[in-house]
Design an enzyme around this catalytic site. Sequence first.
Site, PDB file in Angstrom:
ATOM      1  N   THR A  40       0.849  -1.196   0.000  1.00 23.65           N
ATOM      2  CA  THR A  40       0.000   0.000   0.000  1.00 23.65           C
ATOM      3  C   THR A  40       0.883   1.245   0.000  1.00 23.65           C
ATOM      4  O   THR A  40       2.071   1.169   0.329  1.00 23.65           O
ATOM      5  CB  THR A  40      -0.867   0.062   1.282  1.00 23.65           C
ATOM      6  OG1 THR A  40       0.000  -0.139   2.403  1.00 23.65           O
ATOM      7  CG2 THR A  40      -1.941  -1.005   1.301  1.00 23.65           C
ATOM      8  N   HIS A 444      -9.474  31.605  27.641  1.00 26.34           N
ATOM      9  CA  HIS A 444      -9.429  31.079  29.005  1.00 26.34           C
ATOM     10  C   HIS A 444     -10.628  30.181  29.241  1.00 26.34           C
ATOM     11  O   HIS A 444     -11.741  30.552  28.850  1.00 26.34           O
ATOM     12  CB  HIS A 444      -9.446  32.236  30.001  1.00 26.34           C
ATOM     13  CG  HIS A 444      -9.513  31.769  31.429  1.00 26.34           C
ATOM     14  ND1 HIS A 444      -8.415  31.263  32.078  1.00 26.34           N
ATOM     15  CD2 HIS A 444     -10.553  31.712  32.301  1.00 26.34           C
ATOM     16  CE1 HIS A 444      -8.762  30.919  33.309  1.00 26.34           C
ATOM     17  NE2 HIS A 444     -10.060  31.179  33.465  1.00 26.34           N
TER      18      HIS A 444
END
Length: 466
Positions: A40, A444
């Site tokens: 592959t 934050h």
Amino acid sequence: MSNDIKTQVVVLGAGPGGYSAAFRAADLGLDVTLVEAGQTLGGVCLNVGCIPSKALLHVAKVIDDAKDMASHGVTFGAPEIDLDKIRDWKDSVVAKLTGGLDGMAKMRKVNVVNGYGKFTGSNTLAVEGKDGVTNINFDNAIIAAGSEPVNLPFIPKDDRVIDSTGALEMKDIPGEMLVLGGGIIGLEMGTVYSSLGSNVSVVEFLDQLVPAADKDIVQAYTKYNKNRFNIMLSTKVVAVEAKDDGLYVTFEGKKAPAEPVRYDKILVAVGRKPNGNLCDADKAGVKVDERGFINVDKQLRTNVNNIFAIGDVIGQPMLAHKAVHEGHVAAEVISGKKHFFEPQGIPSVAYTDPEMAWVGITEKEAKEQGLNVEAAKFPWAASGRAIASARTEGFTKLIFDKDTHRILGGAIVGINAGEMLGEIGLAIEMGADAEDIALTVHAHPTLNESIGLAAEIYEGSITDLP
Ligand code: FAD
């Protein structure tokens, strides 16, 4: 029927370097032939490297996270491990990605030739496939032949001694496992096996795991993992005896057990060697050094004008993203562009738990090079997100040029360090200074906030850390 092909660019090897080079060359209008010996496309990275290891590390992480939840009031039962299904999951991930590459090659009309390629001259390559030999006449070649694991000759050939490819096969979960070599690959695979239930020992010849990383990063990692692994530093394996009931290992060094120790499996992870000597590059006039590396210039050109080399076969760091970028540059140079491969930093990530990641210069390298640098660290014990995730063992470190305050490097140890590192890499590539980073508004509560906060520490605007 003639098996002869004439092509503008032949690429030898279809790993991350090779397929990236082939696709970029095709996108730039060149006629491209891609030669691959494996079944592959995708090379080591997709088939037996980066991708299957991360699919397994994902499984390990879910198991570990589920266990950790007990201290937050949620208890799951003991995991039931179905190795066949885990293997199927990993294989399905690999198949999805390698199949995707087939489609991308077809879309670009890249001619894929299956078989083992060897140079026969500076414009000719013979590929031995299952239907015979294909002779390729090329204007330009890109060697992307990659690397393979190093074996230790004194270790007996035995099914219970495996390399990273064997470890990824997940044939069983050994009771006692020795990882020989404390580098990134050994620690990643050791993490997988220990999460699945193996008792894992790690032996490292040097006095530090992951020797390329800064000591403080590795120390934080090692401390967190003191119960996961039995780590033997400054220790080497001097003999392995294969007996019916196990592999008996004799150690020498600082942490060496006095008597041979029995293991069910040994994973040898002592590094990789380049495949430069295996494709008869010398018949094309290309110089290959005694270790198998091919020397190139900043345009990835070898000593032969029309032959380029990229990826693991040209040297460290042996990483997929380095190969990809080199592949692009080689293809662009062949197409006539005046491009060069000269990144300001190449990221390295150990996808361990916690992750260790660094980019640009390390403190160790800065010291060796006599650079005038200063580091600023933000401890995750002061990060709201790290505290909320119960993972405060990490820290973020930025390395600045003392005179210009420009960022030269950065390193992170902690969960998601690899994902976070991109910001530091970009800052280095863009030539940002500490003020640029400190003034960047970070969301934050995120772990990335720690990058901005480390820069603020350097600028002197934070002084009250724990
Ligand atoms: P390779 O991927 O090695 O591909 C070379 C290809 O060339 C192979 O398919 C080979 O079959 C083919 N070939 C060789 N010679 C010939 C020939 N003569 N004829 C035809 N075909 C030939 N890197 C990362 O960046 N991140 C990670 O998380 C990561 N994890 C890893 C985990 C493991 C377990 C391992 C082993 C490696 C990992 N790596 C990782 C490293 C990464 O896989 C390599 O750096 C990368 O694959 C190198 O790409 P390449 O294109 O140079 O060569």
